[in-house]
Design a protein around this motif. Structure first.
Motif, PDB file in Angstrom:
ATOM      1  N   ARG A 168       9.284  15.782  -9.605  1.00 39.84           N
ATOM      2  CA  ARG A 168       8.687  14.980  -8.539  1.00 39.84           C
ATOM      3  C   ARG A 168       9.717  14.129  -7.799  1.00 39.84           C
ATOM      4  O   ARG A 168      10.907  14.147  -8.122  1.00 39.84           O
ATOM      5  N   ILE A 169       9.223  13.396  -6.811  1.00 35.97           N
ATOM      6  CA  ILE A 169      10.110  12.594  -5.957  1.00 35.97           C
ATOM      7  C   ILE A 169      10.764  11.478  -6.762  1.00 35.97           C
ATOM      8  O   ILE A 169      10.250  11.034  -7.790  1.00 35.97           O
ATOM      9  N   ALA A 170      11.901  11.028  -6.269  1.00 37.06           N
ATOM     10  CA  ALA A 170      12.624   9.910  -6.877  1.00 37.06           C
ATOM     11  C   ALA A 170      13.092   8.973  -5.770  1.00 37.06           C
ATOM     12  O   ALA A 170      13.191   9.356  -4.602  1.00 37.06           O
ATOM     13  N   ASP A 171      13.386   7.731  -6.161  1.00 41.94           N
ATOM     14  CA  ASP A 171      13.936   6.727  -5.238  1.00 41.94           C
ATOM     15  C   ASP A 171      13.046   6.529  -4.015  1.00 41.94           C
ATOM     16  O   ASP A 171      13.527   6.394  -2.880  1.00 41.94           O
ATOM     17  N   GLY A 172      11.733   6.503  -4.232  1.00 41.70           N
ATOM     18  CA  GLY A 172      10.821   6.239  -3.121  1.00 41.70           C
ATOM     19  C   GLY A 172      10.966   4.810  -2.628  1.00 41.70           C
ATOM     20  O   GLY A 172      11.095   3.864  -3.418  1.00 41.70           O
ATOM     21  N   VAL A 204       4.356   3.420   9.015  1.00 41.07           N
ATOM     22  CA  VAL A 204       5.210   3.066   7.879  1.00 41.07           C
ATOM     23  C   VAL A 204       6.251   4.154   7.710  1.00 41.07           C
ATOM     24  O   VAL A 204       5.909   5.329   7.583  1.00 41.07           O
ATOM     25  N   GLU A 205       7.512   3.792   7.714  1.00 38.40           N
ATOM     26  CA  GLU A 205       8.581   4.759   7.476  1.00 38.40           C
ATOM     27  C   GLU A 205       8.975   4.691   6.006  1.00 38.40           C
ATOM     28  O   GLU A 205       9.361   3.633   5.507  1.00 38.40           O
ATOM     29  N   VAL A 206       8.848   5.829   5.313  1.00 39.81           N
ATOM     30  CA  VAL A 206       9.163   5.883   3.891  1.00 39.81           C
ATOM     31  C   VAL A 206      10.292   6.880   3.659  1.00 39.81           C
ATOM     32  O   VAL A 206      10.524   7.786   4.472  1.00 39.81           O
ATOM     33  N   SER A 207      10.973   6.727   2.555  1.00 38.16           N
ATOM     34  CA  SER A 207      12.046   7.657   2.190  1.00 38.16           C
ATOM     35  C   SER A 207      11.929   7.992   0.710  1.00 38.16           C
ATOM     36  O   SER A 207      11.396   7.214  -0.084  1.00 38.16           O
ATOM     37  N   TYR A 208      12.448   9.174   0.340  1.00 37.58           N
ATOM     38  CA  TYR A 208      12.421   9.610  -1.053  1.00 37.58           C
ATOM     39  C   TYR A 208      13.347  10.812  -1.190  1.00 37.58           C
ATOM     40  O   TYR A 208      13.749  11.426  -0.203  1.00 37.58           O
ATOM     41  N   VAL A 264      13.802  14.616  -2.948  1.00 38.09           N
ATOM     42  CA  VAL A 264      13.063  15.717  -3.552  1.00 38.09           C
ATOM     43  C   VAL A 264      13.875  16.990  -3.382  1.00 38.09           C
ATOM     44  O   VAL A 264      14.397  17.275  -2.306  1.00 38.09           O
ATOM     45  N   GLY A 265      14.003  17.751  -4.472  1.00 42.31           N
ATOM     46  CA  GLY A 265      14.737  19.009  -4.407  1.00 42.31           C
ATOM     47  C   GLY A 265      16.130  18.868  -3.835  1.00 42.31           C
ATOM     48  O   GLY A 265      16.563  19.712  -3.052  1.00 42.31           O
ATOM     49  N   GLN A 266      16.851  17.799  -4.207  1.00 41.76           N
ATOM     50  CA  GLN A 266      18.211  17.526  -3.712  1.00 41.76           C
ATOM     51  C   GLN A 266      18.230  17.328  -2.191  1.00 41.76           C
ATOM     52  O   GLN A 266      19.227  17.593  -1.536  1.00 41.76           O
ATOM     53  N   ARG A 267      17.126  16.857  -1.661  1.00 39.89           N
ATOM     54  CA  ARG A 267      17.053  16.543  -0.242  1.00 39.89           C
ATOM     55  C   ARG A 267      16.677  15.069  -0.071  1.00 39.89           C
ATOM     56  O   ARG A 267      15.813  14.555  -0.794  1.00 39.89           O
ATOM     57  N   ASP A 268      17.311  14.403   0.871  1.00 37.63           N
ATOM     58  CA  ASP A 268      16.953  13.032   1.232  1.00 37.63           C
ATOM     59  C   ASP A 268      15.974  13.101   2.396  1.00 37.63           C
ATOM     60  O   ASP A 268      16.330  13.542   3.490  1.00 37.63           O
ATOM     61  N   MET A 269      14.749  12.672   2.149  1.00 37.52           N
ATOM     62  CA  MET A 269      13.687  12.800   3.140  1.00 37.52           C
ATOM     63  C   MET A 269      13.284  11.441   3.698  1.00 37.52           C
ATOM     64  O   MET A 269      13.281  10.438   2.980  1.00 37.52           O
ATOM     65  N   THR A 270      12.948  11.421   4.984  1.00 33.68           N
ATOM     66  CA  THR A 270      12.377  10.249   5.648  1.00 33.68           C
ATOM     67  C   THR A 270      11.157  10.705   6.433  1.00 33.68           C
ATOM     68  O   THR A 270      11.256  11.625   7.243  1.00 33.68           O
ATOM     69  N   ARG A 271      10.013  10.081   6.170  1.00 36.64           N
ATOM     70  CA  ARG A 271       8.776  10.455   6.844  1.00 36.64           C
ATOM     71  C   ARG A 271       8.103   9.201   7.389  1.00 36.64           C
ATOM     72  O   ARG A 271       8.259   8.107   6.840  1.00 36.64           O
ATOM     73  N   THR A 272       7.338   9.360   8.451  1.00 37.55           N
ATOM     74  CA  THR A 272       6.575   8.260   9.032  1.00 37.55           C
ATOM     75  C   THR A 272       5.096   8.522   8.811  1.00 37.55           C
ATOM     76  O   THR A 272       4.576   9.568   9.196  1.00 37.55           O
ATOM     77  N   LEU A 273       4.434   7.567   8.158  1.00 34.95           N
ATOM     78  CA  LEU A 273       3.007   7.652   7.886  1.00 34.95           C
ATOM     79  C   LEU A 273       2.251   6.698   8.805  1.00 34.95           C
ATOM     80  O   LEU A 273       2.784   5.651   9.195  1.00 34.95           O
ATOM     81  N   VAL A 306       0.834  -1.199   0.000  1.00 37.96           N
ATOM     82  CA  VAL A 306       0.000   0.000   0.000  1.00 37.96           C
ATOM     83  C   VAL A 306       0.872   1.253   0.000  1.00 37.96           C
ATOM     84  O   VAL A 306       0.644   2.197  -0.767  1.00 37.96           O
ATOM     85  N   ALA A 307       1.895   1.277   0.861  1.00 42.29           N
ATOM     86  CA  ALA A 307       2.772   2.449   0.933  1.00 42.29           C
ATOM     87  C   ALA A 307       3.569   2.628  -0.356  1.00 42.29           C
ATOM     88  O   ALA A 307       3.784   3.761  -0.815  1.00 42.29           O
ATOM     89  N   THR A 308       4.001   1.530  -0.968  1.00 40.97           N
ATOM     90  CA  THR A 308       4.739   1.610  -2.228  1.00 40.97           C
ATOM     91  C   THR A 308       3.858   2.168  -3.340  1.00 40.97           C
ATOM     92  O   THR A 308       4.297   3.000  -4.148  1.00 40.97           O
ATOM     93  N   ALA A 309       2.607   1.722  -3.383  1.00 36.42           N
ATOM     94  CA  ALA A 309       1.674   2.240  -4.393  1.00 36.42           C
ATOM     95  C   ALA A 309       1.445   3.737  -4.198  1.00 36.42           C
ATOM     96  O   ALA A 309       1.309   4.490  -5.176  1.00 36.42           O
ATOM     97  N   TYR A 310       1.427   4.186  -2.970  1.00 38.69           N
ATOM     98  CA  TYR A 310       1.226   5.612  -2.667  1.00 38.69           C
ATOM     99  C   TYR A 310       2.415   6.426  -3.182  1.00 38.69           C
ATOM    100  O   TYR A 310       2.239   7.455  -3.852  1.00 38.69           O
ATOM    101  N   LEU A 311       3.638   5.984  -2.887  1.00 38.77           N
ATOM    102  CA  LEU A 311       4.818   6.689  -3.373  1.00 38.77           C
ATOM    103  C   LEU A 311       4.881   6.686  -4.894  1.00 38.77           C
ATOM    104  O   LEU A 311       5.271   7.684  -5.516  1.00 38.77           O
ATOM    105  N   THR A 312       4.475   5.581  -5.508  1.00 37.85           N
ATOM    106  CA  THR A 312       4.496   5.481  -6.968  1.00 37.85           C
ATOM    107  C   THR A 312       3.519   6.465  -7.595  1.00 37.85           C
ATOM    108  O   THR A 312       3.823   7.101  -8.609  1.00 37.85           O
TER     109      THR A 312
END
Length: 343
Positions: free
Chosen positions: A124-128, A142-146, A148-157, A85-91
């Protein structure tokens, strides 16, 4: 003396030996000497008893292991389902499908989203990726990473299981509004009007404002990044400016106003100082364009005193081209109403 005779020994009767038990050989066996013992008659020999004990021990030991295996299998399926589910969301976000992403994870409260075209216009985001899931009954994170804008982001959903299916309950969108410093011009992104007061929620990406479709104005706005982290507010600045030729004319008019002011004893500008143009500050209107410019004084190659504001109004013709230039006294905040001096 009479002879004493020993009494004759009395022989005890012979003891009969116990009779040998006779055992009839069962008809079902030809084995010599086979006997029909109680154990055999019951059908349960010691070998059977031993086998039963061993089998019982093995089965008893295997039950907890089987339960654990089943639990691990179910937990793995739970985790895999949530990851999917989380992968489909990032995609969906990476593909520019904002409406699909919103269907998977609703926006917070009464937030307003933007159409697909806005997200599709962004870098848009890359490497989700889904890094980690934690399940506690029907609730999960769910902890996701991606990137964006030359930033490495990690968020918890956050996620919730409803009727056996996982649903994301938190969004990666962030509120964004166009900061335009009092201009009445409503900037747009991919044709979508960006509000100045009530923010619109955008998905992570690097966005850019549309160029102004105006014969007099240009947009001065760099790209802005939405990183998906509410703790880092979106910084978007939109500043409409005069077209280069009109900006230069406004500067010349400002210098002429400053020089004329210096000839008046009541003017606050220092006599003898060179008046120079400091650049256009902002544009306020579209049909009647109020242009505020900065004028600075230079004496001996160095700036002296304060900046002074010159207020100019440019009236348009029917085609939107500049038709008349009106000025207000230098350093004041009056509505421009007098014809501007020729530079």
């Amino acid at each position: 003396m009479p002879e004493f005779e020993m009494p004759a020994a009395v022989e005890s009767p012979p003891r009969s030996e116990p009779a040998e038990p006779t055992t009839a050989r069962p008809d079902h066996t030809a084995e010599p000497g086979a006997s029909d013992t109680p154990a055999r008659r019951s059908g349960l020999g010691w070998r059977h008893v031993l086998i039963g004990v061993v089998v019982g021990a093995v089965v008893g030991a295997a039950i907890p292991g089987g339960v654990q295996l089943a639990e691990r299998t179910a937990a793995s399926a739970d985790s895999d389902g949530l990851r999917a589910v989380a992968t489909a969301y990032l995609t969906a976000i990476a593909d520019g499908r904002a409406e699909d992403a919103t269907a998977m994870a609703p926006l917070p409260g009464a937030a307003r989203g933007a159409p697909d075209a806005v997200l599709q216009s962004a870098e848009r985001i890359a490497d989700g990726a889904v890094r980690l899931v934690h399940i506690d009954g029907d609730a999960a994170t769910v902890e996701v990473s991606y990137d964006v804008g030359q930033r490495d982001m990690t968020r918890t959903l956050e996620a919730q299981r409803v009727e056996g299916a996982w649903h994301l309950t938190s969004s990666l969108t962030e509120p964004a509004a166009a900061q335009s410093y009092g201009s009445s011009i409503n900037p747009q992104v991919a044709g979508f009007a960006m509000p100045a007061t009530t923010p619109v929620h955008l998905y992570p990406g690097t966005y850019g404002f549309d160029e102004l479709d105006d014969p007099m104005l240009r947009s001065s706005a760099g790209p802005f990044v939405v990183d998906g982290d509410p703790s880092t507010p979106v910084e978007s600045y939109f500043e409409p400016q005069l077209a280069p030729g009109l900006s230069a004319r406004a500067g010349d008019i400002g210098v002429a106003l400053g020089t004329r002011c210096q000839a008046d004893p009541s003017c606050s500008l220092q006599p003898g100082a060179e008046v120079q143009y400091g650049g256009t500050a902002w544009v306020q209107e579209v049909t009647e364009t109020d242009v505020s410019i900065n004028v600075q004084m230079v004496l001996g190659g160095e700036r002296v005193g304060n900046w002074f504001e010159v207020r100019i109004r440019i009236l348009r013709d029917d085609a939107g081209e500049p038709a008349q230039w009106l000025c207000a006294p230098i350093g004041g905040y009056a509505v421009p109403s007098e014809p501007c001096p020729e530079p």
